[in-house]
Scaffold this motif. Structure first.
Motif, mmCIF file in Angstrom:
data_model
loop_
_atom_site.group_PDB
_atom_site.id
_atom_site.type_symbol
_atom_site.label_atom_id
_atom_site.label_comp_id
_atom_site.label_asym_id
_atom_site.label_seq_id
_atom_site.Cartn_x
_atom_site.Cartn_y
_atom_site.Cartn_z
ATOM 1 N N GLU A 127 23.605 -5.159 -6.528
ATOM 2 C CA GLU A 127 22.237 -5.603 -6.855
ATOM 3 C C GLU A 127 21.187 -4.636 -6.338
ATOM 4 O OE1 GLU A 127 21.183 -9.647 -5.955
ATOM 5 O OE2 GLU A 127 23.124 -10.380 -6.649
ATOM 6 N N ASP A 128 21.395 -4.101 -5.135
ATOM 7 C CA ASP A 128 20.414 -3.216 -4.517
ATOM 8 C C ASP A 128 20.569 -1.762 -4.938
ATOM 9 O OD1 ASP A 128 19.355 -5.387 -3.097
ATOM 10 O OD2 ASP A 128 20.840 -5.143 -1.497
ATOM 11 N N ASP A 129 21.793 -1.343 -5.200
ATOM 12 C CA ASP A 129 22.044 0.070 -5.486
ATOM 13 C C ASP A 129 23.154 0.222 -6.523
ATOM 14 O OD1 ASP A 129 22.059 2.840 -5.327
ATOM 15 O OD2 ASP A 129 23.346 2.872 -3.548
ATOM 16 N N PRO A 130 22.892 -0.158 -7.776
ATOM 17 C CA PRO A 130 23.942 0.012 -8.785
ATOM 18 C C PRO A 130 24.206 1.494 -9.028
ATOM 19 C CG PRO A 130 21.891 -0.675 -9.810
ATOM 20 C CD PRO A 130 21.665 -0.701 -8.332
ATOM 21 N N HIS A 131 25.484 1.829 -9.120
ATOM 22 C CA HIS A 131 25.873 3.214 -9.362
ATOM 23 C C HIS A 131 27.269 3.221 -9.971
ATOM 24 C CE1 HIS A 131 27.478 2.240 -5.375
ATOM 25 N NE2 HIS A 131 28.431 3.110 -5.631
ATOM 26 N N ALA A 132 27.769 4.408 -10.223
ATOM 27 C CA ALA A 132 29.112 4.543 -10.773
ATOM 28 C C ALA A 132 29.801 5.720 -10.095
ATOM 29 C CB ALA A 132 29.045 4.765 -12.282
ATOM 30 N N LEU A 133 31.115 5.701 -10.129
ATOM 31 C CA LEU A 133 31.912 6.800 -9.591
ATOM 32 C C LEU A 133 32.636 7.463 -10.754
ATOM 33 C CD1 LEU A 133 33.365 5.033 -6.435
ATOM 34 C CD2 LEU A 133 31.457 6.641 -6.542
ATOM 35 N N LEU A 134 32.345 8.738 -10.933
ATOM 36 C CA LEU A 134 32.963 9.549 -11.969
ATOM 37 C C LEU A 134 34.079 10.335 -11.292
ATOM 38 C CD1 LEU A 134 32.725 10.499 -14.953
ATOM 39 C CD2 LEU A 134 31.180 12.291 -14.119
ATOM 40 N N ALA A 135 35.296 10.212 -11.806
ATOM 41 C CA ALA A 135 36.434 10.863 -11.151
ATOM 42 C C ALA A 135 37.315 11.556 -12.185
ATOM 43 C CB ALA A 135 37.253 9.833 -10.378
ATOM 44 N N ALA A 136 38.011 12.594 -11.706
ATOM 45 C CA ALA A 136 38.935 13.336 -12.573
ATOM 46 C C ALA A 136 40.264 13.496 -11.865
ATOM 47 C CB ALA A 136 38.348 14.704 -12.911
ATOM 48 N N GLU A 137 41.336 13.357 -12.647
ATOM 49 C CA GLU A 137 42.700 13.573 -12.148
ATOM 50 C C GLU A 137 43.439 14.443 -13.149
ATOM 51 O OE1 GLU A 137 44.579 9.757 -11.831
ATOM 52 O OE2 GLU A 137 43.663 9.325 -9.893
ATOM 53 N N ASP A 138 44.365 15.233 -12.620
ATOM 54 C CA ASP A 138 45.193 16.021 -13.538
ATOM 55 C C ASP A 138 46.307 15.141 -14.107
ATOM 56 O OD1 ASP A 138 47.225 15.848 -11.607
ATOM 57 O OD2 ASP A 138 46.981 17.910 -10.916
ATOM 58 N N ALA A 139 47.145 15.718 -14.925
ATOM 59 C CA ALA A 139 48.208 14.961 -15.591
ATOM 60 C C ALA A 139 49.221 14.365 -14.617
ATOM 61 C CB ALA A 139 48.924 15.856 -16.599
ATOM 62 N N PHE A 140 49.256 14.885 -13.386
ATOM 63 C CA PHE A 140 50.201 14.387 -12.384
ATOM 64 C C PHE A 140 49.566 13.342 -11.463
ATOM 65 C CE2 PHE A 140 51.374 18.792 -13.429
ATOM 66 C CZ PHE A 140 52.613 18.540 -14.013
ATOM 67 N N GLY A 141 48.304 12.985 -11.723
ATOM 68 C CA GLY A 141 47.625 11.984 -10.907
ATOM 69 C C GLY A 141 46.936 12.538 -9.678
ATOM 70 N N GLU A 142 46.895 13.856 -9.549
ATOM 71 C CA GLU A 142 46.227 14.480 -8.409
ATOM 72 C C GLU A 142 44.717 14.472 -8.638
ATOM 73 O OE1 GLU A 142 47.612 15.744 -5.533
ATOM 74 O OE2 GLU A 142 49.498 14.885 -6.265
ATOM 75 N N SER A 143 43.981 14.054 -7.609
ATOM 76 C CA SER A 143 42.531 13.999 -7.716
ATOM 77 C C SER A 143 41.943 15.401 -7.781
ATOM 78 C CB SER A 143 41.960 13.251 -6.508
ATOM 79 O OG SER A 143 40.558 13.218 -6.582
ATOM 80 N N LEU A 144 41.068 15.622 -8.760
ATOM 81 C CA LEU A 144 40.404 16.912 -8.922
ATOM 82 C C LEU A 144 38.959 16.860 -8.439
ATOM 83 C CD1 LEU A 144 41.695 17.766 -12.512
ATOM 84 C CD2 LEU A 144 42.571 18.630 -10.321
ATOM 85 N N ALA A 145 38.308 15.717 -8.647
ATOM 86 C CA ALA A 145 36.906 15.584 -8.248
ATOM 87 C C ALA A 145 36.494 14.127 -8.318
ATOM 88 C CB ALA A 145 36.008 16.405 -9.161
ATOM 89 N N LYS A 146 35.446 13.804 -7.553
ATOM 90 C CA LYS A 146 34.849 12.470 -7.608
ATOM 91 C C LYS A 146 33.392 12.623 -7.210
ATOM 92 C CE LYS A 146 36.792 8.347 -6.563
ATOM 93 N NZ LYS A 146 37.422 7.312 -5.736
#
Length: 172
Positions: A127-146
């Motif tokens: 309610e006070d701070d609506p936002h979203a998290l944009l994330a990327a993973e490679d084909a193996f499920g490894e996190s690339l960015a957030k």
């Protein structure tokens, strides 16, 4: 004087056991984390039943309830009816959760120079701070960015590709 403290439940324990206590009355059943209550239907002359999941304030399900043989009082709850009501109310909650997830979670897969990349957008409806998290993973499920983005960010194949091409820099 006899000390009963070892056999008496703590205040917290007794509160928990009261909440989970099985009740099987004609108009009130409580079992398996659910409470069924037969109530007077406010819309007409009949009766309704409400199903409330333990810990919730609002009922998960409210529906018409069958009249008894005297055509004046409600039919009493029984094991079969309660089990059917639990199954129906659980399904309503499951569908609601699926719908909410579909609204708050978006996912796109794109082909990049480094291979297939899955990009997700998870909206945080604060309610006070609506936002979203944009994330990327490679084909193996490894996190690339957030990165944190506006809750109004629109995720589609072109916005995902642009984000990846810009080295995962926070989109404007």
């Amino acid at each position: 004087m006899t000390d009963f403290s070892s056999i008496l439940p703590d205040a917290d324990e007794s509160a928990d056991s009261t909440d989970s206590m099985v009740i099987q009355e004609p108009r009130l059943w409580r079992d398996d984390g659910w409470t069924a209550r037969v109530i007077k239907n406010e819309d007409d002359e009949g009766w309704a039943v409400e199903m409330i999941k333990d810990g919730e304030v609002e009922p998960a399900l409210v529906g018409p309830w069958t009249m008894g043989r005297d055509k004046k009082n409600p039919k009493p709850l029984d094991t079969s009816a309660f089990n059917t009501l639990v199954k129906t109310a659980s399904e309503v909650l499951r569908r609601h959760e699926q719908q909410l997830r579909a609204i708050l979670h978006k996912e796109v897969a794109i082909d990049a120079a480094t291979g297939r990349i899955n990009v997700t957008l998870d909206i945080v409806p604060d309610e006070d701070d609506p936002h979203a998290l944009l994330a990327a993973e490679d084909a193996f499920g490894e996190s690339l960015a957030k990165v944190r983005v506006s809750a109004a960010f629109k995720l589609n194949a072109s916005s995902a590709a642009a984000w990846v091409e810009n080295g995962f820099a926070k989109p404007r």
